[in-house]
Motif scaffolding. Structure first.
Motif, PDB file in Angstrom:
ATOM      1  N   LYS A 193     -48.093  -5.134 -26.810  1.00  0.00           N
ATOM      2  CA  LYS A 193     -48.496  -5.890 -27.888  1.00  0.00           C
ATOM      3  C   LYS A 193     -47.078  -6.388 -28.545  1.00  0.00           C
ATOM      4  N   VAL A 194     -46.245  -5.543 -28.824  1.00  0.00           N
ATOM      5  CA  VAL A 194     -44.836  -5.796 -29.114  1.00  0.00           C
ATOM      6  C   VAL A 194     -44.511  -6.877 -28.372  1.00  0.00           C
ATOM      7  N   VAL A 195     -44.179  -6.658 -27.220  1.00  0.00           N
ATOM      8  CA  VAL A 195     -43.668  -7.885 -26.272  1.00  0.00           C
ATOM      9  C   VAL A 195     -44.065  -9.168 -26.501  1.00  0.00           C
ATOM     10  N   ALA A 196     -45.451  -9.231 -26.722  1.00  0.00           N
ATOM     11  CA  ALA A 196     -46.106 -10.438 -26.954  1.00  0.00           C
ATOM     12  C   ALA A 196     -45.796 -11.039 -28.236  1.00  0.00           C
ATOM     13  N   GLU A 197     -45.641 -10.183 -29.336  1.00  0.00           N
ATOM     14  CA  GLU A 197     -45.325 -10.575 -30.496  1.00  0.00           C
ATOM     15  C   GLU A 197     -43.758 -11.257 -30.763  1.00  0.00           C
ATOM     16  N   ALA A 198     -43.053 -10.600 -29.772  1.00  0.00           N
ATOM     17  CA  ALA A 198     -41.750 -11.082 -29.672  1.00  0.00           C
ATOM     18  C   ALA A 198     -41.446 -12.476 -29.022  1.00  0.00           C
ATOM     19  N   CYS A 199     -42.415 -12.647 -27.798  1.00  0.00           N
ATOM     20  CA  CYS A 199     -42.360 -13.828 -27.192  1.00  0.00           C
ATOM     21  C   CYS A 199     -42.857 -15.010 -28.038  1.00  0.00           C
ATOM     22  N   ALA A 200     -43.790 -14.732 -29.010  1.00  0.00           N
ATOM     23  CA  ALA A 200     -44.449 -15.762 -29.985  1.00  0.00           C
ATOM     24  C   ALA A 200     -43.372 -16.041 -30.804  1.00  0.00           C
ATOM     25  N   LYS A 201     -42.685 -15.092 -31.498  1.00  0.00           N
ATOM     26  CA  LYS A 201     -41.732 -15.268 -32.487  1.00  0.00           C
ATOM     27  C   LYS A 201     -40.550 -16.091 -31.794  1.00  0.00           C
ATOM     28  N   TYR A 202     -40.125 -15.821 -30.649  1.00  0.00           N
ATOM     29  CA  TYR A 202     -38.928 -16.400 -30.080  1.00  0.00           C
ATOM     30  C   TYR A 202     -39.101 -17.830 -29.257  1.00  0.00           C
ATOM     31  N   ASP A 203     -40.520 -17.980 -29.303  1.00  0.00           N
ATOM     32  CA  ASP A 203     -41.119 -19.278 -28.417  1.00  0.00           C
ATOM     33  C   ASP A 203     -40.675 -19.125 -26.809  1.00  0.00           C
ATOM     34  N   PHE A 204     -41.015 -18.084 -26.281  1.00  0.00           N
ATOM     35  CA  PHE A 204     -40.815 -17.625 -25.160  1.00  0.00           C
ATOM     36  C   PHE A 204     -41.786 -17.348 -24.352  1.00  0.00           C
ATOM     37  N   GLU A 236     -61.518  -6.153 -14.644  1.00  0.00           N
ATOM     38  CA  GLU A 236     -61.998  -5.529 -15.905  1.00  0.00           C
ATOM     39  C   GLU A 236     -61.128  -5.425 -17.201  1.00  0.00           C
ATOM     40  N   ASN A 237     -59.484  -5.531 -16.764  1.00  0.00           N
ATOM     41  CA  ASN A 237     -58.647  -5.692 -17.925  1.00  0.00           C
ATOM     42  C   ASN A 237     -58.134  -6.778 -18.219  1.00  0.00           C
ATOM     43  N   PHE A 238     -58.344  -7.891 -17.470  1.00  0.00           N
ATOM     44  CA  PHE A 238     -57.766  -9.001 -17.594  1.00  0.00           C
ATOM     45  C   PHE A 238     -57.821  -9.669 -18.887  1.00  0.00           C
ATOM     46  N   GLU A 239     -59.206  -9.735 -19.230  1.00  0.00           N
ATOM     47  CA  GLU A 239     -59.500 -10.358 -20.649  1.00  0.00           C
ATOM     48  C   GLU A 239     -58.675 -10.062 -21.607  1.00  0.00           C
ATOM     49  N   GLU A 240     -58.648  -8.586 -21.616  1.00  0.00           N
ATOM     50  CA  GLU A 240     -57.877  -7.861 -22.642  1.00  0.00           C
ATOM     51  C   GLU A 240     -56.721  -8.218 -22.754  1.00  0.00           C
ATOM     52  N   ILE A 241     -55.959  -8.138 -21.832  1.00  0.00           N
ATOM     53  CA  ILE A 241     -54.346  -8.367 -21.540  1.00  0.00           C
ATOM     54  C   ILE A 241     -54.185  -9.738 -22.011  1.00  0.00           C
ATOM     55  N   VAL A 242     -55.018 -10.677 -21.685  1.00  0.00           N
ATOM     56  CA  VAL A 242     -54.588 -12.312 -22.102  1.00  0.00           C
ATOM     57  C   VAL A 242     -54.893 -12.105 -23.302  1.00  0.00           C
ATOM     58  N   GLN A 243     -55.996 -11.932 -23.952  1.00  0.00           N
ATOM     59  CA  GLN A 243     -56.592 -12.024 -25.220  1.00  0.00           C
ATOM     60  C   GLN A 243     -55.274 -11.474 -26.171  1.00  0.00           C
ATOM     61  N   ILE A 244     -54.837 -10.577 -26.087  1.00  0.00           N
ATOM     62  CA  ILE A 244     -53.573  -9.876 -26.760  1.00  0.00           C
ATOM     63  C   ILE A 244     -52.516 -10.949 -26.981  1.00  0.00           C
ATOM     64  N   ALA A 245     -52.193 -11.461 -25.847  1.00  0.00           N
ATOM     65  CA  ALA A 245     -50.973 -12.569 -26.060  1.00  0.00           C
ATOM     66  C   ALA A 245     -51.682 -13.638 -26.537  1.00  0.00           C
ATOM     67  N   VAL A 246     -52.745 -14.203 -26.338  1.00  0.00           N
ATOM     68  CA  VAL A 246     -53.290 -15.264 -27.153  1.00  0.00           C
ATOM     69  C   VAL A 246     -53.214 -15.001 -28.694  1.00  0.00           C
ATOM     70  N   ASP A 247     -53.747 -13.774 -29.038  1.00  0.00           N
ATOM     71  CA  ASP A 247     -53.983 -13.675 -30.384  1.00  0.00           C
ATOM     72  C   ASP A 247     -52.417 -13.665 -31.210  1.00  0.00           C
ATOM     73  N   ALA A 248     -51.459 -13.098 -30.366  1.00  0.00           N
ATOM     74  CA  ALA A 248     -50.252 -12.790 -30.833  1.00  0.00           C
ATOM     75  C   ALA A 248     -49.497 -14.511 -30.976  1.00  0.00           C
ATOM     76  N   GLY A 249     -50.131 -15.510 -30.438  1.00  0.00           N
ATOM     77  CA  GLY A 249     -49.540 -16.897 -30.389  1.00  0.00           C
ATOM     78  C   GLY A 249     -48.478 -17.192 -29.455  1.00  0.00           C
ATOM     79  N   VAL A 250     -48.642 -16.533 -28.233  1.00  0.00           N
ATOM     80  CA  VAL A 250     -47.744 -16.790 -27.254  1.00  0.00           C
ATOM     81  C   VAL A 250     -47.971 -18.257 -26.839  1.00  0.00           C
TER      82      VAL A 250
END
Length: 246
Positions: free
Chosen positions: A174-185, A196-210
């Protein structure tokens, strides 16, 4: 159905392994073009053999080619850079220390080049010692923000976060995703991802703004008898991707 390459415009793009040219084509069609097909350099004895074969994959999939290492093997780093210079693929997998070489040999900034960093068990801290020599040394633990800036210095496009072991490192992720969003990466979650876990993992990155998310889904959707990635599972993942963007 349009099969024109829309990979570069995608917010989310699958990365799956192709066991053959026909399997690559099937997966490309199942994903409606929202995919890059991983072909592993480790499977070839020479640069020439890899280049000759990978060119065929590129032709059949509108160059939706991802040149892979092979289970993140740092000893494949130089080969990946050399063959990518010739192939000019859409996507290149690299260990952290191989990013600068890959970008320089590509000679352009369009191809996405990821840099492999690993979880450490510490939120906000990643291991960048993923090269052929550095991976044999004590872990190189640094803040995720610093890792991103170093990769940007070298011409990298994205963090390949591996091995995630599914949801085992979810708080770190979650913190990696937030950092990628913050620094346009861009962000490429990898390791232990399944239906089973794909949608949750992707959703976290989407919600972070990656801005761009490239989840790697490998062994969990491979037919153990044939070695092929299952197109029907690729279609399921595509539907999940669409769902996260609603």
């Amino acid at each position: 159905m349009s099969l024109t390459p829309n990979y570069l415009e995608d917010r989310i793009c699958l990365n799956v392994l192709a066991n053959s040219i026909e399997n690559a084509k099937e997966c490309y069609e199942a994903a409606e073009g929202h995919v890059i097909l991983g072909v592993l350099s480790k499977n070839y004895p020479t640069d020439e053999a890899a280049i000759e074969d990978m060119k065929k994959y590129a032709v059949k999939t509108n160059n939706a080619l991802s040149v892979g290492l092979g289970a993140g093997d740092p000893n494949q780093s130089q080969m990946v850079s050399r063959i990518s210079a010739e192939l000019q693929p859409q996507h290149v997998n690299q260990v952290f220390t191989g990013v600068g070489t890959a970008r320089a040999l590509l000679g352009q900034n369009e191809t996405i080049v990821n840099g492999l960093v690993s979880p450490t068990g510490k939120v906000g801290i990643v291991n960048i010692a993923t090269g052929s020599l550095s991976s044999q040394a004590p872990e190189g633990e640094i803040p995720i923000e610093t890792a991103i800036k170093l990769l940007q210095d070298m011409g990298g496009s994205s963090i390949k976060y591996f091995p995630m072991k599914g949801l085992a490192h979810i708080e770190e992720y979650k913190v990696v995703a937030e950092a990628c969003a913050k620094y346009d990466f861009y962000l490429e979650p990898t390791g232990g991802i399944d239906l089973e876990n794909f949608e949750e993992i992707v959703q976290i990155a989407v919600d972070a703004g990656v801005k761009k998310i490239i989840p790697h889904v490998y062994s969990s959707i491979i037919d153990k008898k044939t070695g092929d990635t299952k197109p029907e599972d690729v279609k399921i993942l595509l539907d999940m991707m669409k769902n996260t963007l609603k």
